[in-house]
Design a protein around this motif. Sequence first.
Motif, PDB file in Angstrom:
ATOM      1  N   TRP B 114      45.137  29.397  38.764  1.00  0.00           N
ATOM      2  CA  TRP B 114      45.182  27.998  38.360  1.00  0.00           C
ATOM      3  C   TRP B 114      43.835  27.609  37.772  1.00  0.00           C
ATOM      4  O   TRP B 114      42.838  28.284  37.980  1.00  0.00           O
ATOM      5  CB  TRP B 114      45.590  27.049  39.492  1.00  0.00           C
ATOM      6  N   GLN B 115      43.831  26.518  37.065  1.00  0.00           N
ATOM      7  CA  GLN B 115      42.590  25.992  36.513  1.00  0.00           C
ATOM      8  C   GLN B 115      42.608  24.492  36.609  1.00  0.00           C
ATOM      9  O   GLN B 115      43.650  23.861  36.402  1.00  0.00           O
ATOM     10  CB  GLN B 115      42.442  26.418  35.043  1.00  0.00           C
ATOM     11  N   VAL B 119      36.797  24.273  37.173  1.00  0.00           N
ATOM     12  CA  VAL B 119      37.009  25.324  38.175  1.00  0.00           C
ATOM     13  C   VAL B 119      38.186  26.197  37.760  1.00  0.00           C
ATOM     14  O   VAL B 119      39.205  25.690  37.301  1.00  0.00           O
ATOM     15  CB  VAL B 119      37.304  24.719  39.575  1.00  0.00           C
ATOM     16  N   ARG B 121      40.633  29.570  39.178  1.00  0.00           N
ATOM     17  CA  ARG B 121      41.003  30.558  40.194  1.00  0.00           C
ATOM     18  C   ARG B 121      41.618  31.722  39.444  1.00  0.00           C
ATOM     19  O   ARG B 121      42.581  31.538  38.679  1.00  0.00           O
ATOM     20  CB  ARG B 121      42.024  29.935  41.149  1.00  0.00           C
ATOM     21  N   ARG B 123      42.479  36.195  39.194  1.00  0.00           N
ATOM     22  CA  ARG B 123      42.636  37.466  39.896  1.00  0.00           C
ATOM     23  C   ARG B 123      41.465  38.385  39.542  1.00  0.00           C
ATOM     24  O   ARG B 123      40.941  38.358  38.416  1.00  0.00           O
ATOM     25  CB  ARG B 123      43.983  38.097  39.558  1.00  0.00           C
ATOM     26  N   ARG B 183      39.020  35.562  47.755  1.00  0.00           N
ATOM     27  CA  ARG B 183      40.122  35.972  48.631  1.00  0.00           C
ATOM     28  C   ARG B 183      39.994  37.477  48.776  1.00  0.00           C
ATOM     29  O   ARG B 183      39.873  38.197  47.782  1.00  0.00           O
ATOM     30  CB  ARG B 183      41.446  35.583  47.974  1.00  0.00           C
ATOM     31  N   GLU B 195      40.432  33.984  53.166  1.00  0.00           N
ATOM     32  CA  GLU B 195      39.904  33.104  52.119  1.00  0.00           C
ATOM     33  C   GLU B 195      38.480  32.742  52.523  1.00  0.00           C
ATOM     34  O   GLU B 195      38.255  32.123  53.564  1.00  0.00           O
ATOM     35  CB  GLU B 195      40.780  31.852  52.012  1.00  0.00           C
ATOM     36  N   ARG B 197      35.263  30.650  51.563  1.00  0.00           N
ATOM     37  CA  ARG B 197      34.892  29.549  50.676  1.00  0.00           C
ATOM     38  C   ARG B 197      33.389  29.312  50.686  1.00  0.00           C
ATOM     39  O   ARG B 197      32.723  29.471  51.684  1.00  0.00           O
ATOM     40  CB  ARG B 197      35.624  28.267  51.070  1.00  0.00           C
ATOM     41  N   GLU B 216      41.085  37.742  44.584  1.00  0.00           N
ATOM     42  CA  GLU B 216      41.000  36.530  43.756  1.00  0.00           C
ATOM     43  C   GLU B 216      39.619  35.919  43.912  1.00  0.00           C
ATOM     44  O   GLU B 216      38.978  36.063  44.959  1.00  0.00           O
ATOM     45  CB  GLU B 216      42.036  35.484  44.197  1.00  0.00           C
ATOM     46  N   GLU B 218      37.386  32.153  42.938  1.00  0.00           N
ATOM     47  CA  GLU B 218      37.373  30.796  42.402  1.00  0.00           C
ATOM     48  C   GLU B 218      35.971  30.578  41.858  1.00  0.00           C
ATOM     49  O   GLU B 218      34.989  30.675  42.601  1.00  0.00           O
ATOM     50  CB  GLU B 218      37.678  29.822  43.546  1.00  0.00           C
TER      51      GLU B 218
END
Lengths: 455, 455
Positions: B114-115, B119, B121, B123, B183, B195, B197, B216, B218
């Motif tokens: 996603w975007q 930002v 995210r 793979r 991830r 995950e 962060r 993944e 971010e």
Amino acid sequence: MTVHQTSQLSRYPIDALTALLGDVPIITDRTIVRRRSRDFFWYSPILAEELKAVAGDIIVRPRDEADVIRTAAACAKLRIPLTVRAGGTGNYGQAMPLQGGVLLDMTDITGVVWQKPGVVRVRAGTNILALDQTTRETNYELRMHPSTKRTATIGGFVAGGSGGVGSVTYGGLREPGNILAARIVTVEEEPRVLELRQDAAQKVNRAYGTTGIITELEMPLAPAWPWIDVIAAFDTFEEAFEAGRAIAHADGVVKKLVTPIAWPIPGYFGSLKSACPEGKAILISMIAEPFLESFRAILGGRGTITYERPSEEGPGKVPLYEFAWNHTTLQWLKTDRSITYLQLLYPHDRLAESVAEMMALFPDEVLPHLEFIRFAGNITCSALPVVRYSTPERLNEIIAMHEARGVFVANPHVVSLEDGSRHKRADADQLGFKADVDPMGLLNPGKMASFVAVR
Amino acid sequence: MTVHQTSQLSRYPIDALTALLGDVPIITDRTIVRRRSRDFFWYSPILAEELKAVAGDIIVRPRDEADVIRTAAACAKLRIPLTVRAGGTGNYGQAMPLQGGVLLDMTDITGVVWQKPGVVRVRAGTNILALDQTTRETNYELRMHPSTKRTATIGGFVAGGSGGVGSVTYGGLREPGNILAARIVTVEEEPRVLELRQDAAQKVNRAYGTTGIITELEMPLAPAWPWIDVIAAFDTFEEAFEAGRAIAHADGVVKKLVTPIAWPIPGYFGSLKSACPEGKAILISMIAEPFLESFRAILGGRGTITYERPSEEGPGKVPLYEFAWNHTTLQWLKTDRSITYLQLLYPHDRLAESVAEMMALFPDEVLPHLEFIRFAGNITCSALPVVRYSTPERLNEIIAMHEARGVFVANPHVVSLEDGSRHKRADADQLGFKADVDPMGLLNPGKMASFVAVR
């Protein structure tokens, strides 16, 4: 210094002016003219006395650049001073007409001319909040704005300001790249319209409108992040300062404001009182939402976060930046006019030592309020300390004592560019340029004190 | 150090592994496995000798995270080492399987998850150029990338890199905020998916894949400017350095690369030869188009601009950043393998003095190639000087002489994180974390030398 007071018998040929202006809108109501001849000069007890009687003779409200040209031509023909004004949010009489004449109210010349990714071309009278709301539709916003964003205009910011919210990332307006171009009208019988690009645009930066009438600006844009307003409270000012320094140095954390403030200043932050514990120093920050976790990690165990919410600046909202920069001073002045302030720039290479030295020198008299900024590529602090005011002599002594110890002072208690602006001035030949674009010295006379009319 | 050589009789139960992997794609062709077990370790004459026989036993090419989990579980059950690899663009064997076993080729696990504004995210196996092309559709791009952008993956950059093109503005990957989340899959009989962060994500930064398999990431994004590639030539390296320093300190000028390089290095820049005059030092820069005029103004009369064109990085194009960072070294190595290089970090508070001191110490032996970067909020220089190689002893002496004089060295002639990474390491407990996510020490064994398997 002599100042001009409005009277029914102006020393200028106002009737001849209105005849030349034709249908350009004007206001002659003396109460309105007098009120709009003022700004926030009363932050300074010295200027409050010195400028209290200043007033223009007539307000001209151009609808477009053609009206500006017509007004400039008329003033040149009739030798009437012309002082440009917009939001009127200056703090040292930047737009106050010391010699009367025309107040050129730019606030009807608004709107975005064009925008491309990262750059906007905008008319000078555009309100800064409105501009950001427009560019935000494409996820961009201005790199920096004054704490008066909600009332100030972009032209006023460039002409009378120097930096502010955002300067912790991009430095001040004086840095190359922070003003991309300015379009100006000269004050001559046959006015010219000049496009000043890049370095040349610095000739109108913080010149108080003495070097041409700005009608358009081209400004760089930054990504429009969702900003989070945060306050952290600390036992001591030193801790707030050290936490702020760590945040300011974190290049991966997108930020717009990093502001350590000593107690008792936050005691005057009315609506924020619950976030400002008695006796505590605070750090005010604006952090881009994705980096809030990084921000908290950098604080580590230091301090207590007392306030954290999305920054809102629409009607009825109070963004946190209205407690920073010179709004900090204003919060106190709202209930107590016995204080005033200074504008300092600390040396980057001995920042902590220098701040500590000044605190020790003026305990309880000069109360620290710092703003982390970039200046010429280095992190340092600008400062707007609250000063408990006694006499003009003591204020000047305090200024001299700062300067003697390597802290720069942009004196906000004087009206001339030469005496006041100092480190905020652009590195551009504004004096030489004025001779070209305002040869009769009609633009905001008295502000560029060293200028002598060339014809 | 013992290294594992591929042979028909592996010391690991490869047949049992393939049985457990089911339909997960594998490659067992020994020529391919051997070739993909290598990176650009041969930049170092020491590693070239030490690692030349390194090879894995089998390549596994997971199609998705489920395949990664299945592979991790199988390796844990069978106690087979697992070394993650992608573009293979490392320079010190980051992804070379010292003890053989599985090479986990991540290059089929690609794409944006996603975007949102600022930002993305993504793979881990996504190629960095492809990622930038995707985010550029919404006017964003990565904050920084290695000079190997066109072949490297985002996962490989985070796991094996430290910064690069863009670090002059945002610092390195190690700065808080430059990796928002990772991830990872743990290597256990029942792998977990974690995950990590913000700060926690730093546990996989430049750990060479020893602390979990990144699936993944971010990452924060920056505005995607139209970049202009520029070369300026100067009579002396000192002039190129001073011009670079002025550009690096200009906070209003958006830039991605500021690289002073001493003659004779540019003499090896084949296709750029016409822009690299004989005997001249050069300054390579990438400047956002709206700020090119500011860039030129800052140069003033200094130097001569010999190259200036929009940066292009599509097929058949050669972007200027492929002459910077460790591509600078590569340009020389293409025709002459007698040289090698170092990775330095100069002290920010005596940068010019320190650079001059090193130049005087090793004339004609250590040839200056600097990269202006931000490091912990200060402008300083990273450096990848070209070193005329004689012996391992002399190389170690050169390293020691730098360190004795306050210049940090991330030694690119060793394979372990502890010996090599130094100032590039994140401030995170990677060793302690490894005990949790790779208790048997199967991930890229030999790279985190101080780790002892906990079960």
